[in-house]
Design a protein around this motif. Sequence first.
Motif, PDB file in Angstrom:
ATOM      1  N   PRO A   1     -36.398 -28.642 -14.327  1.00 28.17           N
ATOM      2  CA  PRO A   1     -35.117 -27.975 -14.141  1.00 28.17           C
ATOM      3  C   PRO A   1     -34.847 -26.902 -15.200  1.00 28.17           C
ATOM      4  CG  PRO A   1     -34.798 -30.162 -15.054  1.00 28.17           C
ATOM      5  CD  PRO A   1     -36.254 -30.029 -14.752  1.00 28.17           C
ATOM      6  N   ASP A   2     -34.537 -25.711 -14.715  1.00 24.39           N
ATOM      7  CA  ASP A   2     -34.163 -24.627 -15.622  1.00 24.39           C
ATOM      8  C   ASP A   2     -32.686 -24.735 -15.944  1.00 24.39           C
ATOM      9  OD1 ASP A   2     -36.702 -23.503 -15.757  1.00 24.39           O
ATOM     10  OD2 ASP A   2     -36.378 -22.311 -13.965  1.00 24.39           O
TER      11      ASP A   2
ATOM     12  N   SER B   1     -35.133 -28.788  -9.437  1.00 22.79           N
ATOM     13  CA  SER B   1     -36.573 -28.678  -9.596  1.00 22.79           C
ATOM     14  C   SER B   1     -37.079 -29.852 -10.416  1.00 22.79           C
ATOM     15  CB  SER B   1     -36.908 -27.371 -10.313  1.00 22.79           C
ATOM     16  OG  SER B   1     -38.256 -27.293 -10.652  1.00 22.79           O
TER      17      SER B   1
ATOM     18  N   SER C   1     -31.114 -25.887 -12.360  1.00 22.16           N
ATOM     19  CA  SER C   1     -31.763 -25.651 -11.067  1.00 22.16           C
ATOM     20  C   SER C   1     -32.285 -26.965 -10.512  1.00 22.16           C
ATOM     21  CB  SER C   1     -32.914 -24.652 -11.221  1.00 22.16           C
ATOM     22  OG  SER C   1     -33.938 -25.203 -12.020  1.00 22.16           O
TER      23      SER C   1
ATOM     24  N   GLY D   1     -34.278 -24.793  -5.375  1.00 29.67           N
ATOM     25  CA  GLY D   1     -33.763 -23.441  -5.180  1.00 29.67           C
ATOM     26  C   GLY D   1     -32.262 -23.312  -5.346  1.00 29.67           C
ATOM     27  N   THR D   2     -31.579 -24.412  -5.654  1.00 25.09           N
ATOM     28  CA  THR D   2     -30.130 -24.352  -5.860  1.00 25.09           C
ATOM     29  C   THR D   2     -29.802 -24.617  -7.318  1.00 25.09           C
ATOM     30  OG1 THR D   2     -29.770 -26.708  -5.394  1.00 25.09           O
ATOM     31  CG2 THR D   2     -29.688 -25.194  -3.510  1.00 25.09           C
ATOM     32  N   ARG D   3     -28.583 -24.298  -7.696  1.00 27.65           N
ATOM     33  CA  ARG D   3     -28.080 -24.605  -9.040  1.00 27.65           C
ATOM     34  C   ARG D   3     -26.832 -25.464  -8.911  1.00 27.65           C
ATOM     35  NH1 ARG D   3     -27.853 -18.764 -12.127  1.00 27.65           N
ATOM     36  NH2 ARG D   3     -29.971 -18.110 -11.605  1.00 27.65           N
TER      37      ARG D   3
ATOM     38  N   ALA E   1     -29.260 -31.819  -6.547  1.00 27.07           N
ATOM     39  CA  ALA E   1     -29.615 -30.402  -6.437  1.00 27.07           C
ATOM     40  C   ALA E   1     -30.875 -30.270  -5.600  1.00 27.07           C
ATOM     41  CB  ALA E   1     -29.834 -29.803  -7.819  1.00 27.07           C
TER      42      ALA E   1
END
Length: 86
Positions: free
Chosen positions: A32-33, A29, A27, A65-67, A62
């Motif tokens: 990051p997830d 962020s 993700s 909110g996007t992957r 990225a």
Amino acid sequence: MSEQNDELSHRALAMLRAVGERRAMMSGSCEPDLFIDGFACCDQVTAHTLAHRGYLRPAETARPGTRVRAELTPAGWAALGMVAAA
């Protein structure tokens, strides 16, 4: 993964293998997830640590909110004992 210990756990190495096999997304962020085979990784703390320690990164920019696809860094490939893919 302990902050004191740079040795990677079996779980962390499995996560790196999945990234190396191009089965992982991240993700956009500051934390990051990681998603493997479309599912959220069960240990996001380890995923965050791997990213912050420079073992993996987004393959492209990225936005929040996007992957995007995750990729190994040279340190990630070295942790797996493999030569970095060109």
